[in-house]
Design a protein around this motif. Structure first.
Motif, PDB file in Angstrom:
ATOM      1  N   UNK A 137      57.632  47.236  27.139  1.00 48.44           N
ATOM      2  CA  UNK A 137      57.056  46.937  25.824  1.00 48.44           C
ATOM      3  C   UNK A 137      55.784  47.755  25.636  1.00 48.44           C
ATOM      4  N   UNK A 138      55.711  48.586  24.590  1.00 54.10           N
ATOM      5  CA  UNK A 138      54.508  49.415  24.364  1.00 54.10           C
ATOM      6  C   UNK A 138      53.291  48.569  23.997  1.00 54.10           C
ATOM      7  N   UNK A 139      52.119  49.172  24.104  1.00 54.64           N
ATOM      8  CA  UNK A 139      50.865  48.466  23.827  1.00 54.64           C
ATOM      9  C   UNK A 139      50.715  48.103  22.353  1.00 54.64           C
ATOM     10  N   UNK A 140      51.436  48.802  21.468  1.00 53.14           N
ATOM     11  CA  UNK A 140      51.295  48.489  20.041  1.00 53.14           C
ATOM     12  C   UNK A 140      52.222  47.355  19.595  1.00 53.14           C
ATOM     13  N   UNK A 141      52.787  46.625  20.570  1.00 54.59           N
ATOM     14  CA  UNK A 141      53.557  45.411  20.300  1.00 54.59           C
ATOM     15  C   UNK A 141      52.829  44.223  20.929  1.00 54.59           C
ATOM     16  N   UNK A 142      52.831  43.097  20.232  1.00 50.61           N
ATOM     17  CA  UNK A 142      52.288  41.857  20.772  1.00 50.61           C
ATOM     18  C   UNK A 142      53.389  41.023  21.392  1.00 50.61           C
ATOM     19  N   UNK A 143      53.076  40.335  22.482  1.00 48.95           N
ATOM     20  CA  UNK A 143      53.979  39.364  23.105  1.00 48.95           C
ATOM     21  C   UNK A 143      53.411  37.984  22.826  1.00 48.95           C
ATOM     22  N   UNK A 144      54.117  37.196  22.043  1.00 47.64           N
ATOM     23  CA  UNK A 144      53.628  35.897  21.587  1.00 47.64           C
ATOM     24  C   UNK A 144      54.530  34.786  22.085  1.00 47.64           C
ATOM     25  N   UNK A 145      53.933  33.652  22.411  1.00 53.03           N
ATOM     26  CA  UNK A 145      54.672  32.480  22.865  1.00 53.03           C
ATOM     27  C   UNK A 145      54.521  31.356  21.842  1.00 53.03           C
ATOM     28  N   UNK A 146      55.640  30.916  21.293  1.00 50.25           N
ATOM     29  CA  UNK A 146      55.662  29.864  20.283  1.00 50.25           C
ATOM     30  C   UNK A 146      56.488  28.671  20.768  1.00 50.25           C
ATOM     31  N   UNK A 147      56.381  27.587  20.026  1.00 47.32           N
ATOM     32  CA  UNK A 147      57.298  26.467  20.135  1.00 47.32           C
ATOM     33  C   UNK A 147      58.180  26.478  18.881  1.00 47.32           C
ATOM     34  N   UNK A 148      59.146  25.577  18.803  1.00 46.71           N
ATOM     35  CA  UNK A 148      59.933  25.455  17.581  1.00 46.71           C
ATOM     36  C   UNK A 148      61.224  26.236  17.548  1.00 46.71           C
ATOM     37  N   UNK A 149      61.539  26.981  18.615  1.00 48.14           N
ATOM     38  CA  UNK A 149      62.795  27.716  18.649  1.00 48.14           C
ATOM     39  C   UNK A 149      62.832  28.858  17.650  1.00 48.14           C
ATOM     40  N   UNK A 150      63.936  29.596  17.649  1.00 44.52           N
ATOM     41  CA  UNK A 150      64.087  30.671  16.670  1.00 44.52           C
ATOM     42  C   UNK A 150      64.261  30.125  15.261  1.00 44.52           C
ATOM     43  N   UNK A 151      64.637  28.868  15.144  1.00 47.79           N
ATOM     44  CA  UNK A 151      64.728  28.265  13.811  1.00 47.79           C
ATOM     45  C   UNK A 151      63.376  28.326  13.109  1.00 47.79           C
ATOM     46  N   UNK A 152      62.294  28.084  13.842  1.00 50.72           N
ATOM     47  CA  UNK A 152      60.955  28.222  13.264  1.00 50.72           C
ATOM     48  C   UNK A 152      60.668  29.682  12.921  1.00 50.72           C
ATOM     49  N   UNK A 153      61.131  30.593  13.770  1.00 46.39           N
ATOM     50  CA  UNK A 153      60.885  32.016  13.523  1.00 46.39           C
ATOM     51  C   UNK A 153      61.669  32.548  12.325  1.00 46.39           C
ATOM     52  N   UNK A 154      62.740  31.872  11.954  1.00 45.42           N
ATOM     53  CA  UNK A 154      63.475  32.263  10.748  1.00 45.42           C
ATOM     54  C   UNK A 154      62.600  32.104   9.501  1.00 45.42           C
ATOM     55  N   UNK A 155      61.586  31.231   9.589  1.00 44.89           N
ATOM     56  CA  UNK A 155      60.596  31.109   8.515  1.00 44.89           C
ATOM     57  C   UNK A 155      59.388  32.001   8.777  1.00 44.89           C
ATOM     58  N   UNK A 156      58.945  32.040  10.039  1.00 48.03           N
ATOM     59  CA  UNK A 156      57.739  32.803  10.380  1.00 48.03           C
ATOM     60  C   UNK A 156      57.912  34.299  10.133  1.00 48.03           C
ATOM     61  N   UNK A 157      59.063  34.843  10.491  1.00 44.66           N
ATOM     62  CA  UNK A 157      59.271  36.289  10.343  1.00 44.66           C
ATOM     63  C   UNK A 157      59.124  36.747   8.892  1.00 44.66           C
ATOM     64  N   UNK A 158      59.800  36.124   7.935  1.00 49.59           N
ATOM     65  CA  UNK A 158      59.597  36.577   6.552  1.00 49.59           C
ATOM     66  C   UNK A 158      58.183  36.325   6.037  1.00 49.59           C
ATOM     67  N   UNK A 159      57.557  35.234   6.473  1.00 51.77           N
ATOM     68  CA  UNK A 159      56.186  34.967   6.027  1.00 51.77           C
ATOM     69  C   UNK A 159      55.219  36.047   6.505  1.00 51.77           C
ATOM     70  N   UNK A 160      55.438  36.548   7.696  1.00 57.29           N
ATOM     71  CA  UNK A 160      54.545  37.550   8.270  1.00 57.29           C
ATOM     72  C   UNK A 160      54.923  38.975   7.911  1.00 57.29           C
ATOM     73  N   UNK A 161      56.222  39.233   7.742  1.00 55.24           N
ATOM     74  CA  UNK A 161      56.693  40.613   7.602  1.00 55.24           C
ATOM     75  C   UNK A 161      57.197  40.974   6.207  1.00 55.24           C
ATOM     76  N   UNK A 162      57.717  39.996   5.472  1.00 50.53           N
ATOM     77  CA  UNK A 162      58.302  40.302   4.157  1.00 50.53           C
ATOM     78  C   UNK A 162      57.255  40.134   3.068  1.00 50.53           C
ATOM     79  N   UNK A 163      56.242  40.984   3.120  1.00 53.31           N
ATOM     80  CA  UNK A 163      55.102  40.803   2.201  1.00 53.31           C
ATOM     81  C   UNK A 163      54.944  41.964   1.210  1.00 53.31           C
ATOM     82  N   UNK A 164      55.762  42.998   1.349  1.00 51.17           N
ATOM     83  CA  UNK A 164      55.701  44.115   0.406  1.00 51.17           C
ATOM     84  C   UNK A 164      56.734  43.941  -0.692  1.00 51.17           C
TER      85      UNK A 164
END
Length: 361
Positions: A62-89
């Motif tokens: 993993x390159x230095x320009x990537x973050x490694x993050x630890x969450x709870x909530x499973x990928x089901x939570x990330x199905x909301x988090x990803x668009x909130x963080x990335x789908x902003x344009x």
């Protein structure tokens, strides 16, 4: 009797990891505290989380320009988090519909006011093959969402679909660390730990830093920027789950890394698929080129036969081979910690079951 757990998740763990957990439970590193009791602000846990991050970065390059993050909530939570963080344009994402978890990702993204375009689907084929991009879409998207390995349907991508320079977001839960991919092919990778990395309660997110740099005013528990700044400890993280993941990552390094795991998983799945392809009772319905290394789906076409098989398998020490309720039949999950001997025992049992079946018919 040797017991083998073919569950799709929570799944089997390496025996040596279970033994280490047992040893550490009463007093972690002679601290007088169980590993389940140590503070997430302590030096003991700082060492655990930093080592886990370091080992994961090493295993996946993993390159230095990537973050490694630890969450709870499973990928089901990330199905909301990803668009909130990335789908902003564009507030618009593309998606390849390869089955249940792709649809779940679409449903959750829509709830946070993100437009989702399904570019291809294999629903009409009962998801027995993977969707592919035949035409280059003209619309602009914040990212393309894919599921690299479909746990329920038994399919997996070997080559990652691309739309020009559009970032790819991958739900990699069920072949994470079990199949070799280049992290730089993705803008974001999400993975629940309970298949190849440890126990339920932990979700890993590997995300390119510039993709979430402009997200603003997000709920704290969904904010990649905040979790990156706080080293995944904005609140109390899943301490025990991160500790177990650290042990599994250490085990993976000792085994030879992800490429070695892929070789072993290929060998295990080949053994089972070869038997199924020769069988007159069992069928592996997935297109050969799209077959998963880690989740092998097979059927007889008769629910009563399936029920007999599953019951007898349990008596034989082969646990959790019942297929997902949406697909039926049987499923054997061959994650990293499943030994080759487990698959040999399964194939031996299936052969005996088939021979007995034809002897009665």
């Amino acid at each position: 009797m040797e017991v083998y757990n073919f569950s799709a998740g929570p799944a089997t763990l390496p025996n040596s990891v279970i033994q280490q957990i047992k040893d550490d439970l009463p007093s972690y590193k002679n601290s007088g505290m169980s590993v389940m009791e140590i503070s997430h602000r302590s030096e003991l846990f700082e060492e655990i989380i930093q080592q886990a991050q370091q080992d994961l970065r090493g295993l996946l390059q993993i390159p230095d320009n990537y973050s490694v993050l630890f969450f709870q909530g499973g990928c089901t939570l990330q199905f909301s988090a990803a668009p909130l963080n990335l789908a902003i344009k564009y507030h618009r994402i593309a998606l390849l519909d390869s089955g249940h978890w792709a649809i779940r990702a679409m449903e959750e993204a829509k709830k946070v006011k993100t437009t989702v375009d399904i570019l291809a689907s294999t629903k009409k084929n009962h998801y027995s093959r993977l969707p592919t991009l035949s035409d280059f879409p003209q619309d602009e998207y914040d990212y393309l969402h894919i599921t690299t390995n479909n746990t329920i349907e038994g399919t997996a991508y070997k080559k990652i679909p691309q739309i020009g320079q559009t970032p790819v977001v991958a739900d990699m839960s069920s072949n994470f660390l079990g199949q070799k991919y280049q992290i730089t092919d993705f803008g974001l990778v999400m993975a629940g730990a309970q298949k190849n990395l440890g126990i339920a309660g932990l979700t890993v997110v590997i995300v390119k830093n510039d993709l979430f740099a402009h997200a603003k005013n997000l709920p704290s528990m969904l904010d990649y920027q905040l979790f990156s700044q706080k080293n995944s400890m904005f609140n109390t993280p899943p301490v025990f789950a991160i500790y177990v993941a650290g042990l599994v990552l250490r085990w993976l390094k000792q085994q030879g890394g992800v490429l070695e795991m892929q070789k072993r998983n290929q060998k295990k799945s080949n053994l089972l698929y070869d038997f199924l392809d020769e069988s007159k009772l069992f069928t592996a319905p997935v297109k050969k080129a799209d077959r998963s290394l880690t989740n092998v789906v097979f059927v007889t076409g008769d629910k009563s036969i399936n029920s007999q098989l599953i019951a007898q398998a349990k008596d034989y020490g082969l646990l959790n081979i019942k297929g997902h309720r949406l697909v039926g039949g049987m499923r054997a999950s061959l994650y990293n910690a499943m030994p080759y001997a487990g698959v040999e025992k399964l194939v031996s049992f299936l052969g005996k079951f088939e021979k007995d079946y034809w002897g009665k018919h």
